[in-house]
Write an enzyme that holds these catalytic residues in place. Structure first.
Site: not given
Ligand code: GUN
Length: 291
Positions: A52, A96, A119
């Site tokens: 990211k 996350q 998100d």
């Molecule tokens: N864990 C797995 N996929 C995601 C996501 O798209 N965002 C976040 N914050 N955590 C995750």
């Protein structure tokens, strides 16, 4: 059979975003800023967050990584979220997941200002999506919708089967596919579904999002179906530098000859998930969803 090249589409979108950021900065604006909060050292989460941050650099976004150890207190995490909510320089941020067991994920998600929830996990965004109002959309379903659009795959009146009902993939996917204008007829299948194989075999569009490597076999797929493989299970491998490789929910070799379209793993849905977060962050910076 046509391969849906998520990697290529994601690169195209990244280029579009990069050009837009250059324009914003040229006009005296500031680059969009994404912050990511990472708790602990889970291998999967570490690499997702690293991607990211790298994606942000590639398109000219500013990014911040905020780390906490596994034993962080909920209050400390909530204080950081409050700080990010109130930091005018941060356009959007993510925490996350998964979080360590002692921290209730829902309380953390609800503490995030929905206007910065890139998100799309906050109940306000989920609710707005369900009733068809502008909202930050969960990255994977957003990316899949973008692939269906860019490959001109018809959805109206199509039988769609989504395997998996997770909050971040299966559930929102089912909502988006049945939305007005998309007009799919959607069934959500899950671990208690009866006759799953025959149900899948009727699908015009099959979305496999259960996280069980190699679950979908040829007998579960109709001739000419569109198959979207959301699976990204890390399995040990001696052939890669990292020591693992990603395995999808679909047995690609036996299923693909039956498909009109199929996404590979890797290089299908994954890159689109990553680019969706950038799209949401740009929307946040431009205040296009919320003023
Ligand atoms: N864990 C797995 N996929 C995601 C996501 O798209 N965002 C976040 N914050 N955590 C995750």
């Amino acid at each position: 059979m046509q391969l849906i090249d998520g990697k290529k589409v994601a690169s195209e979108i990244k280029l579009e975003i990069k050009k837009e950021v250059e324009q914003i900065v040229k006009n005296g604006g500031k680059a969009p800023h994404l912050a990511a909060v990472l708790v602990g050292h889970d291998g999967g989460s570490e690499s997702y967050v690293a991607y990211k941050i790298k994606d942000c650099e590639e398109v000219g976004f500013k990014s911040s990584l905020i780390r906490f150890e596994d034993d962080v207190a909920e209050e400390e995490l909530l204080a950081k979220i409050d700080e990010l909510n109130n930091d005018p320089d941060v356009d959007g941020f993510i925490v996350q997941l998964p979080l360590p067991g002692h921290i209730p994920e829902n309380r953390i998600i609800e503490a995030i200002d929905h206007k910065k929830d890139v998100d799309g996990f906050h109940p306000v965004n989920v609710g707005r999506m369900v009733i068809g109002l502008p909202a930050f959309l969960s990255a994977t379903p957003y990316g899949i919708m973008e692939l269906l659009k860019r490959y001109s795959i018809p959805t109206s009146g199509k039988k769609c089967v989504v395997i998996g009902r997770s909050q971040i993939v299966g559930r929102p996917m089912s909502v988006l596919l049945s939305q007005k204008g998309v007009d799919g007829t959607v069934t959500v299948a899950h671990s208690r579904t009866k006759n799953l194989e025959s149900l899948c075999a009727e699908a015009d569009i099959l979305i496999a999002a259960l996280g069980s490597p190699g679950f979908v076999k040829a007998n579960m797929v109709k001739e000419g179906a569109v198959v979207i493989d959301v699976g990204t299970t890390r399995v040990p491998s001696t052939e890669t530098k990292s020591g693992f490789r990603l395995k999808g929910d679909v047995v690609f070799d036996e299923v693909s000859p039956k498909c009109s379209f199929i996404t590979p793993v890797p290089g299908g849905v994954g890159p689109m998930t990553r680019v969706s977060l950038l799209q949401n962050t740009l929307l946040a910076a431009k205040k296009e969803i919320y003023s």
